[in-house]
Design an enzyme around this catalytic site. Structure first.
Site, PDB file in Angstrom:
ATOM      1  N   GLY A  42       0.813  -1.202   0.000  1.00 42.96           N
ATOM      2  CA  GLY A  42       0.000   0.000   0.000  1.00 42.96           C
ATOM      3  C   GLY A  42       0.849   1.255   0.000  1.00 42.96           C
ATOM      4  O   GLY A  42       0.325   2.351   0.203  1.00 42.96           O
ATOM      5  N   HIS A  89      -5.250  14.206   4.840  1.00 44.58           N
ATOM      6  CA  HIS A  89      -4.614  13.118   5.584  1.00 44.58           C
ATOM      7  C   HIS A  89      -3.855  13.674   6.784  1.00 44.58           C
ATOM      8  O   HIS A  89      -3.679  14.881   6.933  1.00 44.58           O
ATOM      9  CB  HIS A  89      -3.639  12.348   4.689  1.00 44.58           C
ATOM     10  CG  HIS A  89      -4.300  11.387   3.755  1.00 44.58           C
ATOM     11  ND1 HIS A  89      -4.780  11.770   2.524  1.00 44.58           N
ATOM     12  CD2 HIS A  89      -4.569  10.066   3.879  1.00 44.58           C
ATOM     13  CE1 HIS A  89      -5.308  10.714   1.918  1.00 44.58           C
ATOM     14  NE2 HIS A  89      -5.199   9.677   2.715  1.00 44.58           N
ATOM     15  N   SER A 111      -3.510   1.883  -4.021  1.00 45.68           N
ATOM     16  CA  SER A 111      -3.316   3.150  -3.312  1.00 45.68           C
ATOM     17  C   SER A 111      -4.138   3.186  -2.039  1.00 45.68           C
ATOM     18  O   SER A 111      -3.851   3.957  -1.120  1.00 45.68           O
ATOM     19  CB  SER A 111      -3.697   4.323  -4.215  1.00 45.68           C
ATOM     20  OG  SER A 111      -5.047   4.203  -4.646  1.00 45.68           O
ATOM     21  N   ASN A 112      -5.155   2.336  -1.982  1.00 50.91           N
ATOM     22  CA  ASN A 112      -6.021   2.272  -0.802  1.00 50.91           C
ATOM     23  C   ASN A 112      -6.706   0.911  -0.782  1.00 50.91           C
ATOM     24  O   ASN A 112      -7.350   0.535  -1.756  1.00 50.91           O
ATOM     25  CB  ASN A 112      -7.058   3.394  -0.855  1.00 50.91           C
ATOM     26  CG  ASN A 112      -7.763   3.609   0.451  1.00 50.91           C
ATOM     27  OD1 ASN A 112      -8.223   2.657   1.074  1.00 50.91           O
ATOM     28  ND2 ASN A 112      -7.862   4.851   0.880  1.00 50.91           N
ATOM     29  N   LYS A 169       1.894  11.940   6.623  1.00 52.90           N
ATOM     30  CA  LYS A 169       1.909  11.464   5.235  1.00 52.90           C
ATOM     31  C   LYS A 169       2.815  12.367   4.407  1.00 52.90           C
ATOM     32  O   LYS A 169       2.594  13.576   4.311  1.00 52.90           O
ATOM     33  CB  LYS A 169       0.494  11.440   4.652  1.00 52.90           C
ATOM     34  CG  LYS A 169       0.428  10.829   3.253  1.00 52.90           C
ATOM     35  CD  LYS A 169      -1.009  10.589   2.824  1.00 52.90           C
ATOM     36  CE  LYS A 169      -1.082   9.992   1.430  1.00 52.90           C
ATOM     37  NZ  LYS A 169      -0.362   8.696   1.325  1.00 52.90           N
TER      38      LYS A 169
END
Length: 238
Positions: free
Chosen positions: A75, A136, A102-103, A140
Site C-alpha cells: 500500500g 490526511h 493506493s487504498n 503522510k
C-alpha cells in the site's frame, strides 16, 4: 497462510492483529532496524509479504522480497512514477507478483466504482467543473495521495473535457487536486462537481486505518492464489 510484515508502524501492527484474528501466521516482521532479516529463512518461508513503508523504500523492498520468492502486497505510494515501468515489466516478464493499491479499504473500492460511474454521467453535462480534495494526517509525506490520483484517473477515463490532473492549477483542461495535512486524519477524499446552479459531491471519510488493514489482509489471501501485477479491480468485480 504465512505472512511477513514489511513496516511495523501503526498500520503494520493493525495488519498483524487482523491477520492473526483470521487464522494466519506472522512469520517475520521487518522494520528499519532489522533489514538483515530479509535474508532469514523465516522471511523466505512467507507465502506473502505485506508492505507499508515510505515511498523511497518501497521498490527496494519489493526487490528484496522477490529475490526470496515471496509475493508482495503493498500500500506504499509515491514510487510509481519512478519505478512503475520496471515493476510492470518484472511482473509481466519475470513472473514476479505484486498486489498494489493506493487504498485497500473496501469502502474506497466501492467509492472508486461510484466515482467512475458518476464521471461517465457527468461527461454529458459540461456546465459542471470537477475537482478533488484529499485530507490526511501530518505524517503522510507524499501528495496528492495515491487514492486521489487513482480517483483522478477514474475520472479522466470517463470525462472527455479533462486532459490530465495537476495540483494548484486553474487550467480548465486539467483536473485540480488539492491536498490538506492536519492532525491524525486517517483519510478523507471528496470529488466535487460544481456549476453555477449547484454542487454535486461524493465523499469517503475513513474513521480509522482498520478498513485499510482488513483490505490488505484480504488482498494477501487473494494474492496467495494469483500472480502478476494485481489490483483492487481484480479482487472486487463491480
Amino acid at each position: 497462510m504465512k505472512i511477513a510484515l514489511i513496516g511495523y508502524g501503526k498500520m503494520g501492527k493493525m495488519i498483524e492483529k487482523i491477520a492473526l484474528s483470521r487464522g494466519h501466521e506472522i512469520v517475520s516482521i521487518i522494520d528499519i532496524d532489522n533489514q538483515q532479516d530479509f535474508n532469514s529463512p523465516a522471511f523466505a518461508s512467507a507465502d506473502v509479504a505485506i508492505e507499508f513503508t515510505a515511498p523511497q523504500a518501497a521498490f527496494g523492498n519489493y526487490l528484496k522480497a522477490w529475490e526470496k520468492g515471496v509475493k508482495v502486497v503493498s500500500g506504499s505510494t509515491g514510487w510509481m512514477k519512478e519505478h512503475g515501468d520496471e515493476v510492470r515489466r518484472m511482473c509481466g516478464e519475470e513472473g514476479k507478483t505484486l498486489f498494489w493499491a493506493s487504498n485497500f479499504s473496501i469502502g474506497v473500492a466501492i467509492f472508486s466504482a461510484v466515482n467512475k460511474y458518476l464521471a461517465k454521467i457527468m461527461n454529458q453535462f459540461p456546465q459542471y467543473d470537477v475537482e478533488i480534495e484529499e485530507t490526511h494526517h501530518v505524517h503522510k509525506l507524499d501528495h496528492p495521495s495515491g487514492t486521489a490520483i487513482t480517483l483522478a484517473e477514474g475520472i479522466l477515463e470517463n470525462l472527455d473535457r479533462k486532459e490530465s490532473w495537476a495540483e494548484d492549477t486553474t487550467d480548465p483542461k486539467l483536473l485540480r487536486i488539492d491536498h490538506i495535512r492536519r492532525g491524525e486524519v486517517a483519510g478523507i477524499h471528496t470529488v466535487r462537481y460544481d456549476s453555477e446552479a449547484d454542487i454535486i459531491s461524493i465523499t469517503h471519510d475513513a474513521h480509522s486505518r482498520q478498513g485499510f488493514a482488513l483490505g490488505a489482509v484480504l488482498a494477501a489471501e487473494y494474492t496467495q492464489e494469483h500472480q502478476g501485477l494485481l489490483t483492487i479491480s481484480d479482487m472486487f468485480k463491480f
